[in-house]
Design a protein around this motif. Sequence first.
Motif, PDB file in Angstrom:
ATOM      1  N   UNK A  72       0.829  -1.208   0.000  1.00  0.00           N
ATOM      2  CA  UNK A  72       0.000   0.000   0.000  1.00  0.00           C
ATOM      3  C   UNK A  72       0.861   1.255   0.000  1.00  0.00           C
ATOM      4  N   UNK A  73       1.995   1.217   0.686  1.00  0.00           N
ATOM      5  CA  UNK A  73       2.894   2.367   0.670  1.00  0.00           C
ATOM      6  C   UNK A  73       3.458   2.599  -0.727  1.00  0.00           C
ATOM      7  N   UNK A  74       3.688   1.512  -1.468  1.00  0.00           N
ATOM      8  CA  UNK A  74       4.173   1.655  -2.842  1.00  0.00           C
ATOM      9  C   UNK A  74       3.069   2.175  -3.758  1.00  0.00           C
ATOM     10  N   UNK A  75       1.855   1.639  -3.592  1.00  0.00           N
ATOM     11  CA  UNK A  75       0.756   2.027  -4.475  1.00  0.00           C
ATOM     12  C   UNK A  75       0.349   3.484  -4.267  1.00  0.00           C
ATOM     13  N   UNK A  76       0.440   3.964  -3.021  1.00  0.00           N
ATOM     14  CA  UNK A  76      -0.027   5.322  -2.758  1.00  0.00           C
ATOM     15  C   UNK A  76       0.866   6.387  -3.395  1.00  0.00           C
ATOM     16  N   UNK A  77       2.094   6.008  -3.760  1.00  0.00           N
ATOM     17  CA  UNK A  77       2.977   6.965  -4.429  1.00  0.00           C
ATOM     18  C   UNK A  77       2.649   7.119  -5.912  1.00  0.00           C
ATOM     19  N   UNK A  78       1.803   6.233  -6.441  1.00  0.00           N
ATOM     20  CA  UNK A  78       1.408   6.367  -7.846  1.00  0.00           C
ATOM     21  C   UNK A  78       0.472   7.561  -8.005  1.00  0.00           C
ATOM     22  N   UNK A  79       0.604   8.346  -9.062  1.00  0.00           N
ATOM     23  CA  UNK A  79      -0.370   9.425  -9.330  1.00  0.00           C
ATOM     24  C   UNK A  79      -1.683   8.817  -9.802  1.00  0.00           C
ATOM     25  N   UNK A  80      -2.627   8.629  -8.860  1.00  0.00           N
ATOM     26  CA  UNK A  80      -3.825   7.864  -9.200  1.00  0.00           C
ATOM     27  C   UNK A  80      -4.660   8.537 -10.283  1.00  0.00           C
ATOM     28  N   UNK A  81      -4.544   9.851 -10.422  1.00  0.00           N
ATOM     29  CA  UNK A  81      -5.273  10.519 -11.501  1.00  0.00           C
ATOM     30  C   UNK A  81      -4.698  10.141 -12.868  1.00  0.00           C
ATOM     31  N   UNK A  82      -3.423   9.726 -12.875  1.00  0.00           N
ATOM     32  CA  UNK A  82      -2.821   9.290 -14.125  1.00  0.00           C
ATOM     33  C   UNK A  82      -3.237   7.890 -14.536  1.00  0.00           C
ATOM     34  N   UNK A  83      -4.015   7.212 -13.663  1.00  0.00           N
ATOM     35  CA  UNK A  83      -4.468   5.869 -13.988  1.00  0.00           C
ATOM     36  C   UNK A  83      -5.742   5.856 -14.833  1.00  0.00           C
ATOM     37  N   UNK A  84      -6.266   7.047 -15.143  1.00  0.00           N
ATOM     38  CA  UNK A  84      -7.528   7.110 -15.887  1.00  0.00           C
ATOM     39  C   UNK A  84      -7.465   6.350 -17.207  1.00  0.00           C
ATOM     40  N   UNK A 135      -8.900   7.708  -4.304  1.00  0.00           N
ATOM     41  CA  UNK A 135      -8.614   8.975  -3.644  1.00  0.00           C
ATOM     42  C   UNK A 135      -8.978   8.958  -2.174  1.00  0.00           C
ATOM     43  N   UNK A 136     -10.023   8.197  -1.821  1.00  0.00           N
ATOM     44  CA  UNK A 136     -10.461   8.097  -0.431  1.00  0.00           C
ATOM     45  C   UNK A 136      -9.585   7.134   0.363  1.00  0.00           C
ATOM     46  N   UNK A 137      -9.218   6.015  -0.262  1.00  0.00           N
ATOM     47  CA  UNK A 137      -8.639   4.901   0.481  1.00  0.00           C
ATOM     48  C   UNK A 137      -7.279   5.216   1.087  1.00  0.00           C
ATOM     49  N   UNK A 138      -6.375   5.801   0.318  1.00  0.00           N
ATOM     50  CA  UNK A 138      -4.999   5.921   0.798  1.00  0.00           C
ATOM     51  C   UNK A 138      -4.845   6.859   2.000  1.00  0.00           C
ATOM     52  N   UNK A 139      -5.373   8.091   1.970  1.00  0.00           N
ATOM     53  CA  UNK A 139      -5.201   8.935   3.173  1.00  0.00           C
ATOM     54  C   UNK A 139      -5.931   8.390   4.390  1.00  0.00           C
ATOM     55  N   UNK A 140      -7.087   7.758   4.180  1.00  0.00           N
ATOM     56  CA  UNK A 140      -7.810   7.208   5.325  1.00  0.00           C
ATOM     57  C   UNK A 140      -7.062   6.015   5.904  1.00  0.00           C
TER      58      UNK A 140
END
Length: 274
Positions: free
Chosen positions: A120-132, A153-158
């Motif tokens: 999860x620490x690795x995945x959260x560094x991905x620019x999730x908006x770029x996954x569109x 967008x909700x999952x990682x900070x929570x």
Amino acid sequence: MSTVELLDRADVTARTPAGSPRGRRARLPDLRRWISPVVLIALWQLASGSGLLPPDKLSSPWTVLQAGVETARTGELGAAFAVSVGRVGLGFAFGASVALLLGIVAGLSTWGNVLIDPPLQMLRTLPFLGLIPLFILWFGIGEEPKIILVALGVAFPLYLNVHSGIRNVDDQLVEATTALGFTRWERLWHVILPAAVPQTLVGLRQSLGIAWLALIVGETVNANAGLGYLINNAREFLRTDVIVVGLLVYAALGLVTDALVRLLERRALRWRRS
């Protein structure tokens, strides 16, 4: 201001009766916070009226207000509003459920922390908006990419806040529960989870803010309904007034959800004030 002065002020405040003029003033909203927004809107209107701000660049506040009333009267704004809120609701429910589950497991269990936290620490560094583009290839151009984008967008900070809140519980509290003979479940329910609530609520506020940001991006790509679609349509016809209406609705939704979480925070953390 020194610590002694702060303590003296706190003592005076505590001794001020709730019904006194000073107590009533303390409960009243600070109207001074409205000065700068009102001034900015007035300057905006003056710039538009004097021609310094052309309408094809940005419509005047009065024109924006008229456009908002018109889109609301025709039902266009209400339909877009309902679609966008539904998308955020579904995305938030999915993302928050996954984040809470993973955060609790990783926070409470050593093996859970070892197995869940690193990926999860690795995945959260991905620019999730770029996954569109990838989401469109996987799920098409329907509702799924937009909802999954909000969920990410909700999952990682929570998750980060839940995990940190649980892992940073005061060790002395845990030792005290052991000395008092608490079972594992009682320790979890009465000490660990309540101690993690403040940071969890911080993560909730962050998640909701990112959820609306993710929705804005998702709805401006291959959408046929929602506030983003309304904004895109207005852009095609150079309707800056409708664009601003859509953006203001997004902003209002963000403020309302943040205020609801702050209200929940005040109610859930009353024990800290007492």
